[in-house]
Design a protein around this motif. Structure first.
Motif, PDB file in Angstrom:
ATOM      1  N   SER A 471      14.596 -24.442  -2.399  1.00 37.38           N
ATOM      2  CA  SER A 471      14.023 -24.298  -1.059  1.00 37.38           C
ATOM      3  C   SER A 471      14.513 -23.023  -0.395  1.00 37.38           C
ATOM      4  O   SER A 471      15.579 -22.484  -0.734  1.00 37.38           O
ATOM      5  N   PHE A 472      13.712 -22.545   0.560  1.00 40.94           N
ATOM      6  CA  PHE A 472      14.041 -21.397   1.397  1.00 40.94           C
ATOM      7  C   PHE A 472      13.614 -21.767   2.806  1.00 40.94           C
ATOM      8  O   PHE A 472      12.450 -22.129   3.035  1.00 40.94           O
ATOM      9  N   SER A 473      14.554 -21.727   3.764  1.00 41.07           N
ATOM     10  CA  SER A 473      14.234 -22.232   5.099  1.00 41.07           C
ATOM     11  C   SER A 473      15.042 -21.508   6.165  1.00 41.07           C
ATOM     12  O   SER A 473      16.015 -20.805   5.868  1.00 41.07           O
ATOM     13  N   ARG A 474      14.617 -21.712   7.402  1.00 39.30           N
ATOM     14  CA  ARG A 474      15.315 -21.142   8.547  1.00 39.30           C
ATOM     15  C   ARG A 474      15.737 -22.263   9.480  1.00 39.30           C
ATOM     16  O   ARG A 474      14.962 -23.189   9.746  1.00 39.30           O
ATOM     17  N   GLY A 475      16.979 -22.194   9.964  1.00 38.39           N
ATOM     18  CA  GLY A 475      17.483 -23.176  10.915  1.00 38.39           C
ATOM     19  C   GLY A 475      17.756 -22.530  12.260  1.00 38.39           C
ATOM     20  O   GLY A 475      17.927 -21.312  12.371  1.00 38.39           O
ATOM     21  N   TYR A 476      17.821 -23.374  13.291  1.00 39.46           N
ATOM     22  CA  TYR A 476      17.984 -22.866  14.663  1.00 39.46           C
ATOM     23  C   TYR A 476      18.756 -23.883  15.490  1.00 39.46           C
ATOM     24  O   TYR A 476      18.629 -25.095  15.298  1.00 39.46           O
ATOM     25  N   ARG A 477      19.595 -23.384  16.400  1.00 38.93           N
ATOM     26  CA  ARG A 477      20.260 -24.237  17.388  1.00 38.93           C
ATOM     27  C   ARG A 477      20.284 -23.527  18.726  1.00 38.93           C
ATOM     28  O   ARG A 477      20.804 -22.414  18.843  1.00 38.93           O
ATOM     29  N   SER A 478      19.694 -24.159  19.744  1.00 34.00           N
ATOM     30  CA  SER A 478      19.750 -23.590  21.090  1.00 34.00           C
ATOM     31  C   SER A 478      21.132 -23.818  21.678  1.00 34.00           C
ATOM     32  O   SER A 478      21.825 -24.774  21.313  1.00 34.00           O
ATOM     33  N   PRO A 479      21.594 -22.936  22.586  1.00 35.53           N
ATOM     34  CA  PRO A 479      22.914 -23.141  23.186  1.00 35.53           C
ATOM     35  C   PRO A 479      22.942 -24.418  24.011  1.00 35.53           C
ATOM     36  O   PRO A 479      21.969 -24.774  24.680  1.00 35.53           O
ATOM     37  N   SER A 480      24.069 -25.121  23.937  1.00 37.40           N
ATOM     38  CA  SER A 480      24.211 -26.320  24.758  1.00 37.40           C
ATOM     39  C   SER A 480      24.456 -25.930  26.210  1.00 37.40           C
ATOM     40  O   SER A 480      24.823 -24.782  26.524  1.00 37.40           O
ATOM     41  N   VAL A 481      24.264 -26.885  27.096  1.00 36.53           N
ATOM     42  CA  VAL A 481      24.514 -26.651  28.522  1.00 36.53           C
ATOM     43  C   VAL A 481      25.972 -26.262  28.749  1.00 36.53           C
ATOM     44  O   VAL A 481      26.279 -25.347  29.523  1.00 36.53           O
ATOM     45  N   SER A 482      26.891 -26.932  28.062  1.00 34.93           N
ATOM     46  CA  SER A 482      28.315 -26.616  28.224  1.00 34.93           C
ATOM     47  C   SER A 482      28.623 -25.189  27.808  1.00 34.93           C
ATOM     48  O   SER A 482      29.386 -24.483  28.471  1.00 34.93           O
ATOM     49  N   GLU A 483      28.053 -24.751  26.698  1.00 33.65           N
ATOM     50  CA  GLU A 483      28.323 -23.394  26.229  1.00 33.65           C
ATOM     51  C   GLU A 483      27.789 -22.354  27.192  1.00 33.65           C
ATOM     52  O   GLU A 483      28.397 -21.293  27.381  1.00 33.65           O
ATOM     53  N   GLN A 484      26.665 -22.627  27.809  1.00 32.48           N
ATOM     54  CA  GLN A 484      26.000 -21.616  28.618  1.00 32.48           C
ATOM     55  C   GLN A 484      26.495 -21.561  30.063  1.00 32.48           C
ATOM     56  O   GLN A 484      26.560 -20.472  30.652  1.00 32.48           O
ATOM     57  N   PHE A 485      26.895 -22.710  30.633  1.00 31.63           N
ATOM     58  CA  PHE A 485      27.098 -22.752  32.083  1.00 31.63           C
ATOM     59  C   PHE A 485      28.475 -23.244  32.522  1.00 31.63           C
ATOM     60  O   PHE A 485      28.712 -23.391  33.728  1.00 31.63           O
ATOM     61  N   THR A 486      29.415 -23.493  31.615  1.00 31.05           N
ATOM     62  CA  THR A 486      30.724 -24.020  32.012  1.00 31.05           C
ATOM     63  C   THR A 486      31.489 -23.014  32.859  1.00 31.05           C
ATOM     64  O   THR A 486      31.622 -21.842  32.501  1.00 31.05           O
ATOM     65  N   SER A 487      32.034 -23.511  33.973  1.00 30.51           N
ATOM     66  CA  SER A 487      32.903 -22.713  34.850  1.00 30.51           C
ATOM     67  C   SER A 487      34.030 -23.637  35.313  1.00 30.51           C
ATOM     68  O   SER A 487      33.861 -24.425  36.239  1.00 30.51           O
ATOM     69  N   THR A 488      35.186 -23.538  34.630  1.00 27.21           N
ATOM     70  CA  THR A 488      36.268 -24.471  34.923  1.00 27.21           C
ATOM     71  C   THR A 488      37.583 -23.948  34.374  1.00 27.21           C
ATOM     72  O   THR A 488      37.620 -22.936  33.666  1.00 27.21           O
ATOM     73  N   THR A 489      38.660 -24.658  34.710  1.00 27.84           N
ATOM     74  CA  THR A 489      39.977 -24.413  34.123  1.00 27.84           C
ATOM     75  C   THR A 489      40.445 -25.710  33.480  1.00 27.84           C
ATOM     76  O   THR A 489      40.399 -26.770  34.104  1.00 27.84           O
ATOM     77  N   GLN A 490      40.863 -25.603  32.224  1.00 24.96           N
ATOM     78  CA  GLN A 490      41.310 -26.790  31.508  1.00 24.96           C
ATOM     79  C   GLN A 490      42.463 -26.407  30.603  1.00 24.96           C
ATOM     80  O   GLN A 490      42.361 -25.461  29.828  1.00 24.96           O
ATOM     81  N   PHE A 491      43.583 -27.156  30.723  1.00 22.50           N
ATOM     82  CA  PHE A 491      44.782 -26.914  29.928  1.00 22.50           C
ATOM     83  C   PHE A 491      45.234 -25.449  30.031  1.00 22.50           C
ATOM     84  O   PHE A 491      45.681 -24.840  29.062  1.00 22.50           O
TER      85      PHE A 491
END
Length: 687
Positions: A471-491
């Motif tokens: 097989s020959f194929s293409r995969g895709y993943r859109s950015p998650s909400v956390s990856e794109q919009f997180t604004s916080t301080t943790q640890f």
């Protein structure tokens, strides 16, 4: 109409729950308690009837014309389970050897024998599957992302069950007692399933409610054996749980209700867990070959957070400031599978779903919370114009709304897609497939993604026992909400948004083979090569100190081999099931290996006396690269588990020792200790 009965060839007993389907049509049926089935025939013949059941060899029967009476098909027992059916690889019922992609299948019987609490305890033994500190990876695609942005798409009866904000997998919300099988399609499979299927697709397929009322009670109790040199408490650390499942028919409606409560002290400080689970599944008409199904899953989990160890000589403890940090999550998933049109040549299937999730941190340095609701549907039309040709066309759409105090802004997310796949049998031995999918992803105040994902595949049936695929194929993943919009301080780490974040993609090639050398030896292997573009990773934000941001930073290559071997060493006395995954990875920026990947990953299970005794073995070589603490010592990981089971007065009793030899190790993620030795006793009466 074809009517028949499926029997055990050895005992003559009827087989309930077997799957019967007519090749190259959408027509399927499930056998009743008496082994009987009825299925509409596509014509007066000829056609091929295929029968598949766990623990038995699949059988095929050529039908020239509808028989006037009931036909009987007897199935021979296998010495071990091998994959015989997949509906995930092509979105229609297919034998795995006829699919152009690699498929691994774990049966419900295997899950039962492994004495698991959640599915992630069994999945590391599936061919090509690796777990990194609790996060699922298929063929090295994922690495470690702290539960944000899974590159494996998780499905429950064909419905997407990734969280709305993190797009992550929570195995604690998935069913255990009524699982029929788990199908694992390896490699980028976005042509049929869309975003997140970058490394593969895992579909948990549950059983229909049985014809006769059935009640299952499952209780377990376990203790952690903390090494004396690392002990941090005088109390015994334990885990326990109880689950109740009841199934029955009410008229023409079959229903299964499941309720469970579990709690654990954890094996390390700040590792306590309390969890409630509720599941309801309804099927109607219960005897239909293509019923409508509705399920609701609800889960509440209170879990303490262990982020990193206090020190190398105190690895099971956390910093005093972090003691007491915990998270509460609530999830509810509603899914419907409707089959409004089923004929010998057409099937229309509609799968609407709602996924609502809530989460709140109770940490010493933040109380981040979010609520998200994803509403979507999947529509699929399968068309079988002839015995050598099938076409699948479909579309998907979803809208996700989010509320949060740590996302800037809290977005609305829209996902739309159309897809098609054409399967053609060029001859009795050669089948080809071609597919294409168009995905559209949009989030408030962020870049839009429009992506084409094509696929080509071919299968060559070299002989009755040998199947080759490519097989020959293409995969895709859109950015998650956390990856794109997180604004916080943790640890102590500051994370800022990145609205310009783009989706990830991969071009993948694979060749593989499945070989049944004899009734006692089964072998499968796949060679794969994937090139990844715009991989998303947390990285220092430009011109900001001690501040991080998710960015498209990696161009990478992952190639390797995954292989599985099953041997019936001594009939009814000793079976051996092994898998091996070799990974060769490279980050093209640095020329070094990708982080959190082991080159050599090996598992083995030796089972004696039909599952009465089993030994599980896991080994992975030293991780070459990590992200946070590269100077920390890293070693290979080797673990051995022991399982025994018996029946006492009709009740199944299982005992399990995990990490039998009390290995001390870092669980892939830096400064995160692996589980100490533990003992567990499970009792499962059925009524």
């Amino acid at each position: 109409m074809v009517r028949g009965r499926i029997l055990d060839a050895e005992t003559g007993a009827p087989l309930s729950g077997a799957t019967v389907f007519i090749r190259n049509t959408p027509l399927t049926a499930t056998t009743r308690a008496d082994g009987g089935f009825a299925i509409v025939s596509p014509s007066n013949g000829p056609y091929t009837l295929v029968v598949v059941a766990d623990g038995f060899r699949a059988a095929e029967r050529e039908i020239q014309a509808d028989p006037p009476g009931e036909i009987r098909i007897s199935l021979d027992r296998r010495m071990f389970d091998v994959p015989e059916l997949t509906v995930t690889a092509n979105r229609t019922a297919t034998r795995p050897g006829e699919a152009a992609v690699s498929v691994a299948v774990m049966s419900g019987d295997e899950l039962d024998s492994r004495d698991i609490v959640t599915l992630d305890e069994a999945l590391p033994f599936a061919q090509g599957v690796i777990f990194n500190s609790g996060q699922m990876d298929i063929r090295g695609a994922t690495g470690l992302a702290r539960g944000v942005g899974s590159r494996v798409l998780m499905l429950l009866d064909g419905h997407r069950v990734l969280s709305g904000v993190g797009a992550s997998i929570d195995f604690s919300g998935l069913p255990v007692l009524d699982v029929d099988r788990i199908e694992i399609v390896k490699g980028p499979h976005s042509t049929l399933w869309g975003t997140n299927a970058l490394g593969g697709v895992v579909n948990v397929i549950t059983k229909r409610p049985p014809a006769e009322p059935q009640t299952i009670v499952r209780g377990y109790f376990g203790l952690y054996d903390t090494p004396a040199r690392h002990s941090f408490t005088d109390e015994n650390l334990s885990r326990e749980g109880v689950a109740l499942q009841h199934s029955r028919r009410l008229g023409d409606v079959g229903t299964t209700l499941y309720l469970a409560r579990e709690e654990s002290d954890g094996f390390r400080q700040n590792g306590a867990l309390e969890r409630w689970r509720l599941r309801l599944k309804t099927v109607f008409p219960a005897e239909s070959s293509n019923p409508w199904e509705i399920f609701v899953n609800w889960k509440r989990k209170d879990e303490e957070e262990f982020f990193t160890w206090l020190s190398a000589d105190r690895p099971l403890e956390v910093a005093p400031a972090e003691l007491g940090d915990w998270i509460r999550t609530d999830d509810v998933v509603l899914g419907v599978t409707a089959n409004p049109i089923v004929t010998p040549k057409h099937r229309v299937q509609v799968r609407p779903h709602v996924y609502h999730a809530r989460s709140r941190n109770y940490f010493h340095d933040n109380e981040d919370f979010h609520r998200s609701t994803r509403i979507g549907t999947d529509v699929q039309w399968s068309f079988f114009p002839s015995g050598s040709h099938s076409l699948t066309i479909g579309s998907e759409g979803a809208r996700t709304g989010v509320q949060s105090n740590f996302l800037d802004p809290a977005p609305e997310v829209t996902d739309l897609a159309v897809f098609a796949q054409d399967e053609i049998a060029f001859s009795d031995r050669v089948r080809g497939s071609v597919g294409l999918r168009l995905d559209y992803h949009e989030a408030t105040a962020a870049m839009k993604d429009v992506v084409l994902n094509p696929k080509l595949g071919v299968v060559f049936q070299a002989s009755e026992r040998v199947s080759l695929r490519g097989s020959f194929s293409r995969g895709y993943r859109s950015p998650s909400v956390s990856e794109q919009f997180t604004s916080t301080t943790q640890f102590g780490f500051r994370v800022v948004p990145n609205p310009g974040l783009r989706g990830e993609s991969a071009w993948a090639r694979e060749v593989g083979a499945t070989v049944n050398l004899s009734d006692r030896i089964w072998f499968d292997a796949g060679l794969f090569w994937s090139d990844y573009t715009d991989l998303i990773e947390p990285t220092p934000a430009p011109d900001q100190f001690f501040t991080f941001q998710f960015r498209n930073v990696a161009e990478a290559m992952v190639r390797g081999l995954d292989a599985g071997l099953r041997i019936g060493v001594i009939p009814n006395r000793l079976d051996l099931n092994t898998s091996y995954t070799f990974l060769d990875t490279e980050d093209h920026r640095s020329g070094r290996a990708l982080p959190y990947r082991s080159r050599h990953n090996f598992t083995a299970t030796a089972t004696g006396w039909r599952g009465a005794v089993a030994v599980d073995f896991r080994h992975r070589s030293r991780v070459e690269q990590v992200l946070a603490f590269p100077l920390d010592e890293r070693n290979a990981i080797t673990l051995v588990d022991l399982r025994v089971r018996t029946r006492i007065l009709g009740t199944r009793v299982q005992a399990k020792i995990e990490n039998l030899f009390q290995t001390s190790y870092v669980n892939v993620q830096e400064r995160s200790p692996g589980q100490s030795r533990s003992f567990r006793l499970t009792v499962t009466p059925r009524f």
